[in-house]
Design a protein around this motif. Structure first.
Motif, short mmCIF file in Angstrom:
data_model
loop_
_atom_site.label_atom_id
_atom_site.label_comp_id
_atom_site.label_asym_id
_atom_site.label_seq_id
_atom_site.Cartn_x
_atom_site.Cartn_y
_atom_site.Cartn_z
N MET A 255 0.84 -1.21 0.00
CA MET A 255 0.00 0.00 0.00
C MET A 255 0.87 1.25 0.00
N ALA A 256 1.84 1.29 0.92
CA ALA A 256 2.68 2.49 1.05
C ALA A 256 3.50 2.70 -0.22
N GLY A 257 4.12 1.62 -0.71
CA GLY A 257 4.99 1.71 -1.88
C GLY A 257 4.25 2.17 -3.12
N THR A 258 3.06 1.60 -3.36
CA THR A 258 2.32 1.98 -4.58
C THR A 258 1.78 3.41 -4.47
N THR A 259 1.52 3.85 -3.23
CA THR A 259 1.07 5.24 -3.06
C THR A 259 2.19 6.19 -3.47
N VAL A 260 3.41 5.88 -2.99
CA VAL A 260 4.54 6.77 -3.26
C VAL A 260 4.97 6.66 -4.72
N LEU A 261 5.11 5.42 -5.24
CA LEU A 261 5.68 5.23 -6.58
C LEU A 261 4.68 5.51 -7.70
N PHE A 262 3.43 5.08 -7.51
CA PHE A 262 2.47 5.19 -8.62
C PHE A 262 1.30 6.12 -8.32
N GLY A 263 1.35 6.78 -7.16
CA GLY A 263 0.28 7.71 -6.80
C GLY A 263 -1.09 7.04 -6.70
N VAL A 264 -1.09 5.80 -6.22
CA VAL A 264 -2.37 5.08 -6.08
C VAL A 264 -3.21 5.71 -4.99
N SER A 265 -4.51 5.92 -5.27
CA SER A 265 -5.37 6.47 -4.21
C SER A 265 -6.16 5.34 -3.58
N TRP A 266 -6.14 5.28 -2.27
CA TRP A 266 -6.71 4.13 -1.55
C TRP A 266 -8.05 4.45 -0.89
N GLY A 267 -8.49 5.69 -0.94
CA GLY A 267 -9.71 6.05 -0.20
C GLY A 267 -9.36 6.17 1.28
N ASN A 268 -10.24 5.63 2.14
CA ASN A 268 -9.99 5.69 3.57
C ASN A 268 -8.90 4.68 3.96
N ILE A 269 -7.70 5.20 4.28
CA ILE A 269 -6.53 4.34 4.55
C ILE A 269 -6.81 3.37 5.71
N TRP A 270 -7.45 3.89 6.78
CA TRP A 270 -7.62 3.04 7.98
C TRP A 270 -8.56 1.88 7.70
N LEU A 271 -9.56 2.14 6.87
CA LEU A 271 -10.46 1.04 6.51
C LEU A 271 -9.72 -0.01 5.68
N CYS A 272 -8.83 0.47 4.79
CA CYS A 272 -8.04 -0.46 3.97
C CYS A 272 -7.17 -1.32 4.88
N VAL A 273 -6.54 -0.68 5.87
CA VAL A 273 -5.68 -1.44 6.79
C VAL A 273 -6.52 -2.45 7.58
N LEU A 274 -7.74 -2.05 7.94
CA LEU A 274 -8.62 -2.97 8.68
C LEU A 274 -8.93 -4.21 7.83
N VAL A 275 -9.25 -3.98 6.55
CA VAL A 275 -9.54 -5.10 5.65
C VAL A 275 -8.30 -5.98 5.53
N LEU A 276 -7.14 -5.33 5.37
CA LEU A 276 -5.88 -6.09 5.25
C LEU A 276 -5.63 -6.91 6.51
N ALA A 277 -5.91 -6.31 7.67
CA ALA A 277 -5.64 -7.00 8.94
C ALA A 277 -6.48 -8.28 9.04
N VAL A 278 -7.76 -8.18 8.70
CA VAL A 278 -8.63 -9.37 8.78
C VAL A 278 -8.21 -10.39 7.72
N PHE A 279 -7.88 -9.88 6.53
CA PHE A 279 -7.46 -10.77 5.44
C PHE A 279 -6.15 -11.47 5.81
N ALA A 280 -5.24 -10.72 6.46
CA ALA A 280 -3.96 -11.31 6.89
C ALA A 280 -4.20 -12.41 7.92
N ALA A 281 -5.24 -12.27 8.75
CA ALA A 281 -5.56 -13.31 9.73
C ALA A 281 -5.99 -14.59 9.01
N VAL A 282 -6.77 -14.45 7.93
CA VAL A 282 -7.16 -15.63 7.14
C VAL A 282 -5.90 -16.29 6.57
N ALA A 283 -4.99 -15.45 6.04
CA ALA A 283 -3.76 -15.97 5.43
C ALA A 283 -2.91 -16.68 6.49
N ALA A 284 -2.80 -16.09 7.69
CA ALA A 284 -1.99 -16.70 8.75
C ALA A 284 -2.57 -18.07 9.13
#
Lengths: 386, 387
Positions: B255-284
């Motif tokens: 997320m951070a890298g693509t924002t800096v390198l490609f100017g990707v817009s993520w919308g609400n960052i905290w919500l994105c991190v929340l989705v990633l956190a739950v998704f990462a739990a599934v992956a773990a």
């Protein structure tokens, strides 16, 4: 010779018992091919679906009638014209795929040089057919405009108004000086399914051959290499056995992937001897690359990582996932990639080419193998011989 | 709790020390973002046309008409053009030779060969090329008619140019109510590629870690940890936490890298991190399940990479979910990637808030709970099993 065959047979048996070669070389690429084919197969095949076109136009408007007739009879897309009060609503409701609104007074506006933009509404079902129809409409409207331009030009050049009308008709009726006729393209491009099979087979071949030569490092780590060298066997025979293992694994895996892939997705790669030559050259190139890796890596883990990185970079730039539309210098670099050459060769054979036509891709792959073998002699040995 | 924390930090330290991760965690995701972004980014061009001449009057005029229609024009020899088309690197080719150019200059009829590639876009591009050539023909016919009417050649050409500027352009207004176009309105290919790659790599990195778990079991690291006054629950919790931190770190890095390198817009960052956190739990949880079920590192990493790639493809991380056929959209609902993709689409493209992603988030939480319970159970059983 006997030692070579014995060691190769032992290695092959070990690799088959160890499920990883079956998973990496066959199961994963076949699963990926199937899924990607399901996903991309429906997206990229350029077929023209019939289109329902909802049209709102004044019934007595002459040029609107010409436009509608041109769209109804393109000869490319099968179009059903529906008269409609509100084409946008029809498209949104799904009762038409494409909507066209011809503004009131269209003919009058065009002949007097005023703006009268035709509006198109593109719906879910329009797809490629919609794109083509909009372009056809653009051409027709430009033709109408041409008549206006001719009339205005006549005025600007000082001709009388009567002459302007005649000139506009002359422009519309004139025989086109430049005509385009459809030429025959060479059919060397693989279908979406064929490209996926070729790309994935090429990519995973890079991983498969890693199970051969890179085994030298594992043998060294486990201490079995020292024991092998204490026997009356030359080091070159041990290395050759590993290379032969890689070659056999690569040959079998790639042949299975191409055969199963072509049966599953209905792709015909053409002449079997020519495809066989391409597979041999690709396996040769991939196996030679592992000789470079084996010199670069100190541990088995490092070797696997370096091999994976090279495989993925070559696979991606060689079009294993998507065709790379590079041109110029970048295009030439991509062309020298053995996976790109393999895919290109399969494109030639699937288009009917035989052994005589695949010289360039085979030369690229064999050249790649030679460069790798020379490089492996020049690179300082960090691994096995130490 | 401190034991679980210690186990987790050891896992993270081992991950960061592994030099192979420099490529797979830090560089490779960006390479894929570029490739997928370029593939689905669209860009301003309507297609690629290869011409065999742009130095003669005919070549220049055709090139100008095509450029005006937002087509990318390239020039090469006839043989190269045929090969470029055969390999799908251009959509349409127009072959112009010296005789054609000379005939055009003297006002004689010219027939040019047009070759279409097998690309999906080729027919539409061929139509655009045809409209461009038609426009050129009209101008030629117009100037010729003016000359026949007694106007000098230069005056005729100037009058035509003048009229071209006076008459308003024949533009069409195109309104797209297509759901796919609407879904992607205002986003770049990089936006779609970045969220897809974040999901793909979170799962891939986590599942590749299943081999590390087998390694720890083989070397009796877990058994020795249990010899200390540490409960099984703490060890399992530490393993889960370690995998989860690594997976989440990978996602946040993309997320951070693509924002800096490609100017990707993520919308609400905290919500994105929340989705990633739950998704990462599934992956773990999935990584623990594989690492506990299989006893061979090679097989586990092969299986892990395979599963991660197939689930990513089915979940819309290789080809956008919106252009899936209906049956595959249904299948994507059985993958965690499918739900996380929908949550990201809502946040990134429609400025969705927490209320808008509750559905996908709830499914992901349920998946995470199920797979974590299963993984923990299997890991506890595998500790007692000899390798």
């Amino acid at each position: 010779m006997r030692a070579l065959l014995t060691m190769t047979a032992v290695d092959l048996r070990r690799r088959l018992r160890d499920k990883s070669v079956l998973i990496f070389s066959l199961a994963v690429p076949l699963a990926l091919m199937t899924v990607l084919n399901l996903l991309l197969g429906g997206v990229n095949e350029g077929e023209f679906e019939p289109v329902d076109l909802a049209v709102s136009a004044e019934s007595d408007d002459e040029l609107a009638g010409v436009l509608v007739d041109a769209l109804a009879d393109t000869g490319i897309v099968d179009v059903t014209v529906i008269d409609s009060e509100d084409p946008r609503a029809e498209v949104q409701a799904g009762s038409a795929d494409l909507g066209m609104v011809v503004p009131e007074g269209f003919t009058a506006a065009l002949t007097s040089g005023e703006e009268a933009p035709v509006r198109f509404v593109i719906g879910d079902g329009a797809g490629l057919s919609g794109q083509v129809l909009v372009t056809v409409a653009q051409g027709v409207v430009e033709q109408f405009r041409g008549a206006s331009v001719a009339a205005v030009a006549a005025g600007t050049a000082g001709l009388d108004p009567e002459h302007a009308g005649v000139l506009a008709e002359q422009v519309l009726a004139a025989q086109a000086q430049v005509q385009l006729e459809q030429g025959e393209a060479s059919s060397e491009q693989l279908s979406t399914g064929g490209m996926l099979i070729a790309g994935q087979a090429g990519l995973f071949l890079m991983f498969t051959v890693g199970f051969g030569v890179l085994g030298l490092i594992t043998e060294r780590e486990e201490g079995t290499l020292v024991r092998l060298r204490s026997m009356p066997v030359r080091m070159s025979t041990i290395v050759a056995a590993k290379a032969l293992t890689a070659f056999v694994l690569g040959l079998v895996a790639t042949s299975v992937l191409l055969t199963v892939g072509s049966l599953l997705f209905g792709v015909d790669f053409g002449s079997v001897p020519a495809v066989g030559a391409l597979v041999l050259a690709a396996v040769l190139a991939a196996t030679s690359l592992t000789f470079v890796v084996v010199r670069l890596a100190r541990t088995a883990e490092q070797a696997n990582v370096v091999q994976s990185i090279i495989a993925l970079v070559l696979g991606m730039s060689g079009g294993a996932f998507f065709p790379i539309t590079a041109q110029g210098v970048l295009g030439t670099i991509v062309d020298l990639n053995p996976i790109a050459a393999f895919t290109r060769g399969l494109g030639i054979t699937s288009g009917g080419g035989g052994l005589g036509e695949i010289g360039v891709p085979v030369a690229i792959m064999v050249g790649f193998a030679v460069v790798c073998l020379v490089a492996s002699r020049l690179i300082p040995n960090r691994g096995v011989a130490q | 709790m401190s034991a679980a924390w210690a186990v987790a930090t050891v896992e993270l330290r081992r991950f960061l020390r592994d030099r192979s991760n420099i490529f797979f965690t830090f560089i490779f995701p960006f390479m894929l973002v570029v490739v997928i972004g370029a593939q689905f980014g669209g860009g301003a061009s309507n297609g690629r046309v290869v011409l065999t001449d742009d130095s003669s009057a005919l070549g220049q005029r055709i090139a100008a008409e095509l450029t005006e229609r937002d087509l990318t024009v390239e020039v090469s020899s006839a043989d190269d053009a045929r090969e470029t088309l055969a390999r799908g690197r251009a959509d349409v080719g127009v072959l112009i030779d010296a005789d054609d150019a000379a005939a055009f200059d003297t006002g004689e009829p010219v027939q040019l060969e047009m070759i279409s590639a097998a690309s999906s876009n080729a027919s539409a591009v061929a139509q655009l090329v045809q409209t461009g050539v038609d426009e050129l023909d009209r101008e030629q016919a117009g100037v010729a008619a003016l000359t026949d009417a007694g106007v000098g050649q230069e005056d005729a050409a100037a009058a035509w140019q003048d009229a071209e500027e006076q008459v308003p352009p024949a533009d069409l207004e195109v309104v797209d109510v297509d759901e796919v176009s609407q879904a992607f309105a205002g986003v770049t290919g990089f936006d779609v590629g970045a969220s897809s790659q974040a999901l793909l790599f979170v799962f891939l990195t986590a599942l590749a870690g299943s081999a590390t778990l087998i390694d720890a079991r083989r070397n009796r690291v877990i058994a020795r940890t249990l010899a200390a006054p540490v409960s099984v629950v703490s060890v399992v919790a530490g393993q889960v936490f370690g995998r989860w931190v690594i997976a989440l770190f990978q996602g946040v890095y993309v997320m951070a890298g693509t924002t800096v390198l490609f100017g990707v817009s993520w919308g609400n960052i905290w919500l994105c991190v929340l989705v990633l956190a739950v998704f990462a739990a599934v992956a773990a949880g999935a990584a623990m399940t594989i690492g506990s079920l299989l006893d061979n590192e090679g097989a586990a990493s092969g299986f892990g990479v395979g599963i991660a790639l197939v689930l990513a493809a089915l979940g819309g991380c290789m080809v956008p979910q919106e252009i899936f056929p209906a049956s595959l959209q249904f299948v994507s609902s059985f993958t965690p990637h499918g739900w996380a993709y929908r949550a990201f689409a809502e946040i990134q493209r429609h400025d969705g808030g927490l209320g808008d992603i509750l559905g996908p988030l709830a499914v992901l939480v349920a998946m995470a709970v199920a797979v974590l319970l299963l993984g923990s159970l299997l890991l506890r059983r595998s500790i007692a099993r000899a390798l």
